[in-house]
Design an enzyme around this catalytic site. Structure first.
Site, PDB file in Angstrom:
ATOM      1  N   GLY A   1      37.147  28.321  12.525  1.00 25.34           N
ATOM      2  CA  GLY A   1      37.885  28.234  11.261  1.00 25.34           C
ATOM      3  C   GLY A   1      38.830  29.397  11.078  1.00 25.34           C
ATOM      4  O   GLY A   1      38.931  29.982   9.999  1.00 25.34           O
ATOM      5  N   ALA A   2      39.572  29.715  12.162  1.00 24.71           N
ATOM      6  CA  ALA A   2      40.424  30.918  12.149  1.00 24.71           C
ATOM      7  C   ALA A   2      41.862  30.617  11.743  1.00 24.71           C
ATOM      8  O   ALA A   2      42.705  31.507  11.780  1.00 24.71           O
ATOM      9  CB  ALA A   2      40.403  31.569  13.537  1.00 24.71           C
ATOM     10  N   ASN A   3      42.129  29.372  11.353  1.00 26.28           N
ATOM     11  CA  ASN A   3      43.514  29.030  11.010  1.00 26.28           C
ATOM     12  C   ASN A   3      43.893  29.473   9.606  1.00 26.28           C
ATOM     13  O   ASN A   3      45.068  29.529   9.268  1.00 26.28           O
ATOM     14  CB  ASN A   3      43.737  27.512  11.148  1.00 26.28           C
ATOM     15  CG  ASN A   3      42.771  26.706  10.320  1.00 26.28           C
ATOM     16  OD1 ASN A   3      41.570  26.897  10.424  1.00 26.28           O
ATOM     17  ND2 ASN A   3      43.272  25.829   9.483  1.00 26.28           N
TER      18      ASN A   3
ATOM     19  N   GLY B   1      42.321  31.469   5.578  1.00 27.15           N
ATOM     20  CA  GLY B   1      41.288  32.180   4.829  1.00 27.15           C
ATOM     21  C   GLY B   1      40.738  33.415   5.535  1.00 27.15           C
ATOM     22  O   GLY B   1      41.451  34.143   6.229  1.00 27.15           O
TER      23      GLY B   1
ATOM     24  N   TYR C   1      25.545  23.569  -0.868  1.00 30.43           N
ATOM     25  CA  TYR C   1      26.215  24.733  -0.252  1.00 30.43           C
ATOM     26  C   TYR C   1      25.265  25.940  -0.235  1.00 30.43           C
ATOM     27  O   TYR C   1      25.120  26.615   0.786  1.00 30.43           O
ATOM     28  CB  TYR C   1      27.493  25.061  -1.039  1.00 30.43           C
ATOM     29  CG  TYR C   1      28.231  26.280  -0.554  1.00 30.43           C
ATOM     30  CD1 TYR C   1      29.061  26.216   0.575  1.00 30.43           C
ATOM     31  CD2 TYR C   1      28.127  27.508  -1.208  1.00 30.43           C
ATOM     32  CE1 TYR C   1      29.747  27.342   1.025  1.00 30.43           C
ATOM     33  CE2 TYR C   1      28.812  28.629  -0.771  1.00 30.43           C
ATOM     34  CZ  TYR C   1      29.623  28.544   0.343  1.00 30.43           C
ATOM     35  OH  TYR C   1      30.298  29.659   0.793  1.00 30.43           O
TER      36      TYR C   1
ATOM     37  N   SER D   1      26.502  33.741   2.459  1.00 27.48           N
ATOM     38  CA  SER D   1      27.100  33.977   1.141  1.00 27.48           C
ATOM     39  C   SER D   1      26.045  34.587   0.236  1.00 27.48           C
ATOM     40  O   SER D   1      24.841  34.378   0.438  1.00 27.48           O
ATOM     41  CB  SER D   1      27.574  32.649   0.542  1.00 27.48           C
ATOM     42  OG  SER D   1      27.834  32.797  -0.831  1.00 27.48           O
TER      43      SER D   1
ATOM     44  N   GLY E   1      38.645  33.638   8.023  1.00 25.21           N
ATOM     45  CA  GLY E   1      38.622  33.530   9.482  1.00 25.21           C
ATOM     46  C   GLY E   1      39.930  33.990  10.111  1.00 25.21           C
ATOM     47  O   GLY E   1      39.932  34.652  11.160  1.00 25.21           O
TER      48      GLY E   1
HETATM   49  N1  LIG Z   1      35.789  32.471  -0.193  1.00 26.64           N
HETATM   50  C1  LIG Z   1      34.647  32.990  -0.657  1.00 26.64           C
HETATM   51  O1  LIG Z   1      34.556  33.466  -1.800  1.00 26.64           O
HETATM   52  C2  LIG Z   1      33.425  32.998   0.214  1.00 26.64           C
HETATM   53  C3  LIG Z   1      32.278  33.655  -0.260  1.00 26.64           C
HETATM   54  C4  LIG Z   1      31.137  33.669   0.543  1.00 26.64           C
HETATM   55  C5  LIG Z   1      31.152  33.067   1.768  1.00 26.64           C
HETATM   56  N2  LIG Z   1      32.277  32.423   2.194  1.00 26.64           N
HETATM   57  C6  LIG Z   1      32.231  31.782   3.516  1.00 26.64           C
HETATM   58  O2  LIG Z   1      33.306  32.257   4.291  1.00 26.64           O
HETATM   59  C7  LIG Z   1      33.651  31.284   5.285  1.00 26.64           C
HETATM   60  C8  LIG Z   1      35.158  31.083   5.308  1.00 26.64           C
HETATM   61  O3  LIG Z   1      35.537  30.533   4.075  1.00 26.64           O
HETATM   62  P1  LIG Z   1      36.972  30.755   3.414  1.00 26.64           P
HETATM   63  O4  LIG Z   1      36.725  31.280   2.047  1.00 26.64           O
HETATM   64  O5  LIG Z   1      37.876  31.492   4.318  1.00 26.64           O
HETATM   65  O6  LIG Z   1      37.414  29.214   3.229  1.00 26.64           O
HETATM   66  P2  LIG Z   1      38.676  28.406   3.777  1.00 26.64           P
HETATM   67  O7  LIG Z   1      39.925  29.177   3.521  1.00 26.64           O
HETATM   68  O8  LIG Z   1      38.547  27.056   3.164  1.00 26.64           O
HETATM   69  O9  LIG Z   1      38.435  28.342   5.339  1.00 26.64           O
HETATM   70  C9  LIG Z   1      37.439  27.525   5.868  1.00 26.64           C
HETATM   71  C10 LIG Z   1      37.728  27.309   7.336  1.00 26.64           C
HETATM   72  O10 LIG Z   1      36.742  26.442   7.866  1.00 26.64           O
HETATM   73  C11 LIG Z   1      37.404  25.411   8.580  1.00 26.64           C
HETATM   74  N3  LIG Z   1      36.649  24.179   8.644  1.00 26.64           N
HETATM   75  C12 LIG Z   1      36.245  23.374   7.644  1.00 26.64           C
HETATM   76  N4  LIG Z   1      35.654  22.269   8.127  1.00 26.64           N
HETATM   77  C13 LIG Z   1      35.691  22.372   9.485  1.00 26.64           C
HETATM   78  C14 LIG Z   1      35.268  21.542  10.550  1.00 26.64           C
HETATM   79  N5  LIG Z   1      34.716  20.337  10.332  1.00 26.64           N
HETATM   80  N6  LIG Z   1      35.456  21.961  11.827  1.00 26.64           N
HETATM   81  C15 LIG Z   1      36.053  23.151  12.070  1.00 26.64           C
HETATM   82  N7  LIG Z   1      36.498  23.974  11.106  1.00 26.64           N
HETATM   83  C16 LIG Z   1      36.322  23.573   9.821  1.00 26.64           C
HETATM   84  C17 LIG Z   1      38.682  25.197   7.797  1.00 26.64           C
HETATM   85  O11 LIG Z   1      39.605  24.440   8.567  1.00 26.64           O
HETATM   86  P3  LIG Z   1      40.770  23.566   7.855  1.00 26.64           P
HETATM   87  O12 LIG Z   1      41.837  24.527   7.473  1.00 26.64           O
HETATM   88  O13 LIG Z   1      41.169  22.607   8.917  1.00 26.64           O
HETATM   89  O14 LIG Z   1      40.141  22.904   6.663  1.00 26.64           O
HETATM   90  C18 LIG Z   1      39.086  26.635   7.569  1.00 26.64           C
HETATM   91  O15 LIG Z   1      39.672  27.155   8.726  1.00 26.64           O
HETATM   92  C19 LIG Z   1      32.864  30.021   4.920  1.00 26.64           C
HETATM   93  O16 LIG Z   1      31.731  29.934   5.763  1.00 26.64           O
HETATM   94  C20 LIG Z   1      32.422  30.283   3.497  1.00 26.64           C
HETATM   95  O17 LIG Z   1      31.232  29.600   3.178  1.00 26.64           O
HETATM   96  C21 LIG Z   1      33.410  32.381   1.456  1.00 26.64           C
END
Ligand SMILES: NC(=O)c1ccc[n+]([C@@H]2O[C@H](COP(=O)([O-])OP(=O)(O)OC[C@H]3O[C@@H](n4cnc5c(N)ncnc54)[C@H](OP(=O)(O)O)[C@@H]3O)[C@@H](O)[C@H]2O)c1
Length: 298
Positions: free
Chosen positions: A17-19, A21, A169, A145, A23
Protein backbone atom coordinates in the site's frame (compact mmCIF):
# COMPACT_ATOMS: atom_id res chain seq x y z
CA UNK A 1 10.99 12.12 14.87
CA UNK A 2 13.55 9.40 14.16
CA UNK A 3 16.91 11.00 14.87
CA UNK A 4 19.09 8.33 13.27
CA UNK A 5 21.00 9.27 10.11
CA UNK A 6 21.70 5.64 9.21
CA UNK A 7 21.71 4.87 5.51
CA UNK A 8 20.12 1.78 4.01
CA UNK A 9 22.27 1.20 0.98
CA UNK A 10 22.12 -2.48 -0.03
CA UNK A 11 18.91 -3.15 1.90
CA UNK A 12 15.80 -4.52 0.20
CA UNK A 13 12.43 -3.34 1.48
CA UNK A 14 8.82 -4.17 0.62
CA UNK A 15 6.07 -1.69 1.55
CA UNK A 16 2.48 -2.74 0.91
CA UNK A 17 0.00 0.00 0.00
CA UNK A 18 2.86 2.35 -0.86
CA UNK A 19 1.04 4.33 -3.55
CA UNK A 20 -0.57 6.72 -1.09
CA UNK A 21 -0.96 7.83 2.52
CA UNK A 22 1.44 6.64 5.20
CA UNK A 23 2.83 3.83 3.02
CA UNK A 24 3.97 6.30 0.36
CA UNK A 25 5.86 8.32 2.95
CA UNK A 26 7.50 5.21 4.48
CA UNK A 27 8.62 4.07 1.01
CA UNK A 28 9.96 7.53 0.15
CA UNK A 29 11.82 7.88 3.47
CA UNK A 30 13.49 4.46 3.11
CA UNK A 31 14.35 5.15 -0.55
CA UNK A 32 15.89 8.44 0.53
CA UNK A 33 18.25 6.46 2.76
CA UNK A 34 19.35 4.35 -0.21
CA UNK A 35 17.28 1.18 0.12
CA UNK A 36 15.86 -0.72 -2.83
CA UNK A 37 12.12 -0.29 -2.28
CA UNK A 38 9.42 -2.50 -3.76
CA UNK A 39 6.01 -0.83 -3.86
CA UNK A 40 3.45 -3.61 -3.45
CA UNK A 41 0.16 -2.11 -4.62
CA UNK A 42 -3.13 -3.11 -6.21
CA UNK A 43 -3.53 -0.10 -8.51
CA UNK A 44 -0.88 -0.02 -11.22
CA UNK A 45 -1.63 3.52 -12.36
CA UNK A 46 -1.36 5.20 -8.94
CA UNK A 47 1.57 2.95 -7.96
CA UNK A 48 3.57 3.98 -11.05
CA UNK A 49 2.86 7.66 -10.35
CA UNK A 50 4.06 7.11 -6.75
CA UNK A 51 7.18 5.27 -7.97
CA UNK A 52 8.08 8.08 -10.38
CA UNK A 53 7.54 10.71 -7.65
CA UNK A 54 9.76 8.83 -5.19
CA UNK A 55 12.51 8.39 -7.76
CA UNK A 56 12.35 12.09 -8.67
CA UNK A 57 12.34 13.24 -5.04
CA UNK A 58 15.06 10.88 -3.74
CA UNK A 59 17.33 10.37 -6.77
CA UNK A 60 17.14 6.65 -6.00
CA UNK A 61 16.16 4.72 -9.11
CA UNK A 62 15.92 1.40 -7.24
CA UNK A 63 12.21 1.86 -6.58
CA UNK A 64 9.95 -0.62 -8.35
CA UNK A 65 6.27 -1.50 -8.50
CA UNK A 66 4.93 -5.04 -8.15
CA UNK A 67 1.21 -5.86 -8.26
CA UNK A 68 -0.39 -7.06 -5.04
CA UNK A 69 -4.09 -7.21 -4.22
CA UNK A 70 -4.58 -8.32 -0.65
CA UNK A 71 -8.26 -9.01 -1.33
CA UNK A 72 -7.11 -12.00 -3.41
CA UNK A 73 -4.95 -14.74 -1.88
CA UNK A 74 -4.10 -15.82 -5.43
CA UNK A 75 -2.57 -12.39 -5.95
CA UNK A 76 -0.65 -12.71 -2.66
CA UNK A 77 0.78 -16.06 -3.77
CA UNK A 78 1.71 -14.71 -7.23
CA UNK A 79 3.40 -11.68 -5.65
CA UNK A 80 5.45 -13.82 -3.25
CA UNK A 81 6.40 -16.23 -6.03
CA UNK A 82 7.65 -13.30 -8.10
CA UNK A 83 9.62 -11.84 -5.17
CA UNK A 84 11.21 -15.19 -4.28
CA UNK A 85 12.25 -15.67 -7.91
CA UNK A 86 13.63 -12.19 -8.42
CA UNK A 87 15.13 -11.12 -5.08
CA UNK A 88 18.11 -12.68 -3.31
CA UNK A 89 17.08 -11.35 0.08
CA UNK A 90 14.56 -9.25 1.96
CA UNK A 91 15.68 -7.01 4.83
CA UNK A 92 12.45 -5.28 5.76
CA UNK A 93 8.79 -6.11 5.17
CA UNK A 94 6.34 -3.31 5.97
CA UNK A 95 2.75 -4.59 6.17
CA UNK A 96 1.13 -1.18 5.80
CA UNK A 97 -1.89 -1.55 3.47
CA UNK A 98 -5.24 -1.49 5.18
CA UNK A 99 -8.91 -0.58 4.85
CA UNK A 100 -11.60 0.50 7.29
CA UNK A 101 -14.66 -0.65 5.36
CA UNK A 102 -16.04 -3.81 3.66
CA UNK A 103 -16.84 -5.73 6.83
CA UNK A 104 -19.99 -6.94 5.10
CA UNK A 105 -18.58 -8.49 1.93
CA UNK A 106 -16.69 -11.70 1.25
CA UNK A 107 -13.67 -11.95 -1.05
CA UNK A 108 -13.24 -14.65 -3.68
CA UNK A 109 -11.46 -16.59 -0.90
CA UNK A 110 -14.59 -16.60 1.25
CA UNK A 111 -13.12 -14.26 3.87
CA UNK A 112 -14.58 -10.96 5.11
CA UNK A 113 -12.76 -8.41 2.95
CA UNK A 114 -11.74 -6.09 5.79
CA UNK A 115 -10.31 -9.00 7.79
CA UNK A 116 -8.52 -10.38 4.75
CA UNK A 117 -6.89 -7.11 3.66
CA UNK A 118 -5.92 -6.12 7.22
CA UNK A 119 -4.95 -9.48 8.72
CA UNK A 120 -5.27 -12.74 6.75
CA UNK A 121 -3.53 -11.65 3.54
CA UNK A 122 -0.58 -9.94 5.34
CA UNK A 123 -0.36 -13.10 7.48
CA UNK A 124 0.00 -15.28 4.36
CA UNK A 125 2.33 -12.79 2.68
CA UNK A 126 4.63 -12.79 5.70
CA UNK A 127 4.79 -16.59 5.94
CA UNK A 128 5.39 -17.02 2.21
CA UNK A 129 8.23 -14.49 2.28
CA UNK A 130 9.80 -16.11 5.34
CA UNK A 131 12.47 -18.05 3.38
CA UNK A 132 13.83 -14.72 2.08
CA UNK A 133 13.46 -12.97 5.43
CA UNK A 134 15.36 -15.76 7.15
CA UNK A 135 18.37 -15.54 4.85
CA UNK A 136 19.80 -12.71 6.96
CA UNK A 137 18.77 -10.58 9.95
CA UNK A 138 15.50 -8.96 8.96
CA UNK A 139 12.61 -6.94 10.32
CA UNK A 140 8.85 -7.19 9.86
CA UNK A 141 6.75 -4.12 10.69
CA UNK A 142 3.00 -4.65 11.08
CA UNK A 143 0.78 -1.59 10.98
CA UNK A 144 -1.75 -1.76 13.78
CA UNK A 145 -3.62 1.12 15.41
CA UNK A 146 -4.37 2.62 18.79
CA UNK A 147 -7.89 1.33 18.10
CA UNK A 148 -6.63 -2.21 18.72
CA UNK A 149 -7.23 -1.44 22.41
CA UNK A 150 -10.97 -1.45 21.63
CA UNK A 151 -10.83 -4.67 19.60
CA UNK A 152 -11.92 -8.12 20.70
CA UNK A 153 -11.07 -11.33 18.92
CA UNK A 154 -13.89 -13.84 18.86
CA UNK A 155 -12.30 -16.68 16.92
CA UNK A 156 -15.63 -18.41 16.27
CA UNK A 157 -17.21 -15.36 14.67
CA UNK A 158 -14.11 -13.80 13.10
CA UNK A 159 -15.34 -14.47 9.58
CA UNK A 160 -19.00 -13.51 10.09
CA UNK A 161 -20.46 -10.52 8.23
CA UNK A 162 -20.69 -7.40 10.36
CA UNK A 163 -22.71 -4.23 9.94
CA UNK A 164 -20.14 -2.29 11.88
CA UNK A 165 -17.01 -1.46 9.90
CA UNK A 166 -15.32 0.30 12.79
CA UNK A 167 -15.77 -2.60 15.20
CA UNK A 168 -14.42 -5.00 12.57
CA UNK A 169 -11.49 -2.63 11.92
CA UNK A 170 -10.65 -2.56 15.64
CA UNK A 171 -10.73 -6.36 15.73
CA UNK A 172 -8.48 -6.61 12.68
CA UNK A 173 -5.98 -4.23 14.27
CA UNK A 174 -6.00 -6.36 17.43
CA UNK A 175 -5.26 -9.35 15.16
CA UNK A 176 -2.20 -7.45 13.86
CA UNK A 177 -0.84 -7.15 17.40
CA UNK A 178 -1.73 -10.75 18.33
CA UNK A 179 -0.02 -11.97 15.14
CA UNK A 180 3.04 -9.84 15.92
CA UNK A 181 3.41 -11.26 19.43
CA UNK A 182 2.82 -14.86 18.33
CA UNK A 183 5.12 -14.68 15.29
CA UNK A 184 7.86 -13.20 17.47
CA UNK A 185 7.50 -16.19 19.82
CA UNK A 186 7.78 -18.59 16.90
CA UNK A 187 10.78 -16.74 15.49
CA UNK A 188 12.65 -16.31 18.75
CA UNK A 189 15.52 -18.58 17.69
CA UNK A 190 16.02 -16.74 14.42
CA UNK A 191 17.36 -13.33 13.46
CA UNK A 192 13.96 -12.17 12.19
CA UNK A 193 12.22 -9.63 14.41
CA UNK A 194 8.63 -8.47 14.16
CA UNK A 195 6.96 -5.48 15.77
CA UNK A 196 3.62 -3.66 15.53
CA UNK A 197 3.19 0.08 15.13
CA UNK A 198 0.48 2.69 15.65
CA UNK A 199 1.44 5.49 13.24
CA UNK A 200 -0.74 8.18 14.83
CA UNK A 201 -3.91 9.80 13.51
CA UNK A 202 -3.56 11.02 9.93
CA UNK A 203 -6.23 12.38 7.61
CA UNK A 204 -5.63 9.93 4.76
CA UNK A 205 -7.97 8.00 2.47
CA UNK A 206 -8.51 5.38 5.20
CA UNK A 207 -11.86 6.97 6.17
CA UNK A 208 -13.10 7.38 2.57
CA UNK A 209 -15.62 4.54 2.62
CA UNK A 210 -16.83 4.90 6.19
CA UNK A 211 -20.45 5.85 6.80
CA UNK A 212 -21.17 9.53 7.44
CA UNK A 213 -21.27 9.18 11.22
CA UNK A 214 -17.91 7.44 11.55
CA UNK A 215 -16.30 9.58 8.83
CA UNK A 216 -17.37 12.73 10.69
CA UNK A 217 -16.08 11.34 13.98
CA UNK A 218 -12.74 10.55 12.30
CA UNK A 219 -12.49 14.08 10.82
CA UNK A 220 -13.16 15.60 14.27
CA UNK A 221 -10.53 13.31 15.80
CA UNK A 222 -8.11 14.42 13.09
CA UNK A 223 -8.94 18.04 13.81
CA UNK A 224 -7.80 17.57 17.42
CA UNK A 225 -4.70 15.45 17.04
CA UNK A 226 -3.82 14.97 13.40
CA UNK A 227 -0.20 14.53 12.36
CA UNK A 228 1.47 14.62 8.95
CA UNK A 229 2.30 11.50 6.97
CA UNK A 230 5.97 12.34 7.48
CA UNK A 231 5.45 12.23 11.25
CA UNK A 232 3.40 9.02 10.92
CA UNK A 233 6.29 7.35 9.06
CA UNK A 234 8.85 8.05 11.80
CA UNK A 235 8.30 4.93 13.95
CA UNK A 236 8.63 2.77 10.82
CA UNK A 237 11.93 4.48 9.98
CA UNK A 238 13.10 4.17 13.58
CA UNK A 239 12.44 0.42 13.65
CA UNK A 240 13.95 0.00 10.17
CA UNK A 241 17.31 1.68 10.83
CA UNK A 242 18.12 1.64 14.55
CA UNK A 243 19.76 -1.04 16.70
CA UNK A 244 16.60 -1.14 18.83
CA UNK A 245 14.65 -2.12 15.71
CA UNK A 246 16.93 -5.15 15.27
CA UNK A 247 16.92 -6.31 18.86
CA UNK A 248 13.33 -5.94 20.08
CA UNK A 249 10.64 -8.35 18.88
CA UNK A 250 6.96 -8.97 19.51
CA UNK A 251 6.32 -5.46 20.82
CA UNK A 252 4.01 -2.53 20.06
CA UNK A 253 5.47 0.89 19.23
CA UNK A 254 4.11 4.44 19.09
CA UNK A 255 6.19 7.57 18.48
CA UNK A 256 9.44 5.58 18.25
CA UNK A 257 8.98 4.02 21.69
CA UNK A 258 7.57 0.82 23.05
CA UNK A 259 4.09 0.95 24.56
CA UNK A 260 1.96 -1.66 26.29
CA UNK A 261 -0.34 -3.80 24.17
CA UNK A 262 -4.03 -4.35 24.78
CA UNK A 263 -4.80 -6.59 27.75
CA UNK A 264 -6.57 -8.77 25.15
CA UNK A 265 -3.19 -9.88 23.82
CA UNK A 266 -2.21 -13.18 25.37
CA UNK A 267 -0.32 -16.27 24.27
CA UNK A 268 -3.35 -18.57 24.14
CA UNK A 269 -5.40 -16.36 21.85
CA UNK A 270 -2.32 -15.52 19.78
CA UNK A 271 -1.60 -19.19 19.18
CA UNK A 272 -5.24 -19.96 18.37
CA UNK A 273 -5.46 -17.03 15.95
CA UNK A 274 -2.22 -18.15 14.27
CA UNK A 275 -3.55 -21.69 13.81
CA UNK A 276 -6.94 -20.44 12.57
CA UNK A 277 -5.21 -18.07 10.12
CA UNK A 278 -3.18 -20.96 8.69
CA UNK A 279 -6.42 -22.78 7.94
CA UNK A 280 -8.23 -19.72 6.56
CA UNK A 281 -5.49 -18.88 4.06
CA UNK A 282 -4.94 -22.57 3.24
CA UNK A 283 -1.26 -22.25 3.98
CA UNK A 284 0.41 -25.55 3.15
CA UNK A 285 3.59 -25.04 5.11
CA UNK A 286 5.85 -24.36 2.13
CA UNK A 287 8.43 -21.88 3.28
CA UNK A 288 7.66 -22.63 6.88
CA UNK A 289 10.40 -25.15 7.54
CA UNK A 290 12.61 -23.91 10.30
CA UNK A 291 10.22 -21.05 11.10
CA UNK A 292 9.15 -22.49 14.42
CA UNK A 293 11.17 -23.59 17.37
CA UNK A 294 10.16 -27.08 18.48
CA UNK A 295 7.99 -25.80 21.28
CA UNK A 296 5.80 -23.77 18.92
CA UNK A 297 5.95 -26.02 15.89
CA UNK A 298 2.66 -26.18 14.03
N1 LIG B 1 -4.67 7.18 8.95
C1 LIG B 1 -4.72 6.90 10.26
O1 LIG B 1 -5.13 7.72 11.10
C2 LIG B 1 -4.27 5.56 10.75
C3 LIG B 1 -4.22 5.34 12.14
C4 LIG B 1 -3.80 4.09 12.60
C5 LIG B 1 -3.44 3.11 11.72
N2 LIG B 1 -3.51 3.35 10.38
C6 LIG B 1 -3.12 2.26 9.47
O2 LIG B 1 -2.13 2.74 8.58
C7 LIG B 1 -2.16 1.97 7.38
C8 LIG B 1 -2.13 2.89 6.17
O3 LIG B 1 -3.31 3.65 6.18
P1 LIG B 1 -3.42 5.11 5.56
O4 LIG B 1 -3.97 5.98 6.63
O5 LIG B 1 -2.18 5.51 4.87
O6 LIG B 1 -4.64 4.86 4.53
P2 LIG B 1 -4.74 5.05 2.95
O7 LIG B 1 -4.20 6.38 2.56
O8 LIG B 1 -6.16 4.75 2.62
O9 LIG B 1 -3.78 3.93 2.37
C9 LIG B 1 -4.14 2.59 2.43
C10 LIG B 1 -3.30 1.82 1.44
O10 LIG B 1 -3.70 0.47 1.46
C11 LIG B 1 -3.92 0.05 0.12
N3 LIG B 1 -4.87 -1.03 0.00
C12 LIG B 1 -6.18 -1.06 0.34
N4 LIG B 1 -6.74 -2.22 -0.03
C13 LIG B 1 -5.76 -2.96 -0.62
C14 LIG B 1 -5.72 -4.23 -1.23
N5 LIG B 1 -6.82 -5.00 -1.36
N6 LIG B 1 -4.54 -4.68 -1.74
C15 LIG B 1 -3.43 -3.91 -1.67
N7 LIG B 1 -3.41 -2.68 -1.12
C16 LIG B 1 -4.58 -2.21 -0.61
C17 LIG B 1 -4.46 1.29 -0.56
O11 LIG B 1 -4.41 1.14 -1.97
P3 LIG B 1 -5.40 1.98 -2.94
O12 LIG B 1 -4.82 3.35 -3.04
O13 LIG B 1 -5.36 1.21 -4.21
O14 LIG B 1 -6.75 1.98 -2.28
C18 LIG B 1 -3.50 2.32 0.00
O15 LIG B 1 -2.28 2.26 -0.69
C19 LIG B 1 -3.42 1.11 7.46
O16 LIG B 1 -3.05 -0.20 7.85
C20 LIG B 1 -4.22 1.76 8.57
O17 LIG B 1 -5.07 0.85 9.22
C21 LIG B 1 -3.90 4.54 9.87
Amino acid sequence: MCTSNAVMTGKVVIVTGANTGIGFEIAKSLAKRGAKVILACRNEETACIARDKIIAQTNNSAVIFKPLDLASLKSVRAFCQDIIETEDKLDILVNNAGIASSSNTYTEDGIIELMQVNHFAPFLLTLLLMPLLKKQPSRILNTSSILHYLGAVDLVNLNKKSCNDVKCYMNSKLCNVLFTAELARRLRETEVVVNAIHPGIVNTGISNNLNVLYATFFKIWCWFCQRSVLEAAQTFIHLSVTDEGASVSGKYFVDCSERFMSWNVNEKVGRELFDLSIKMVKYDGVGLSGLCSDKFAI
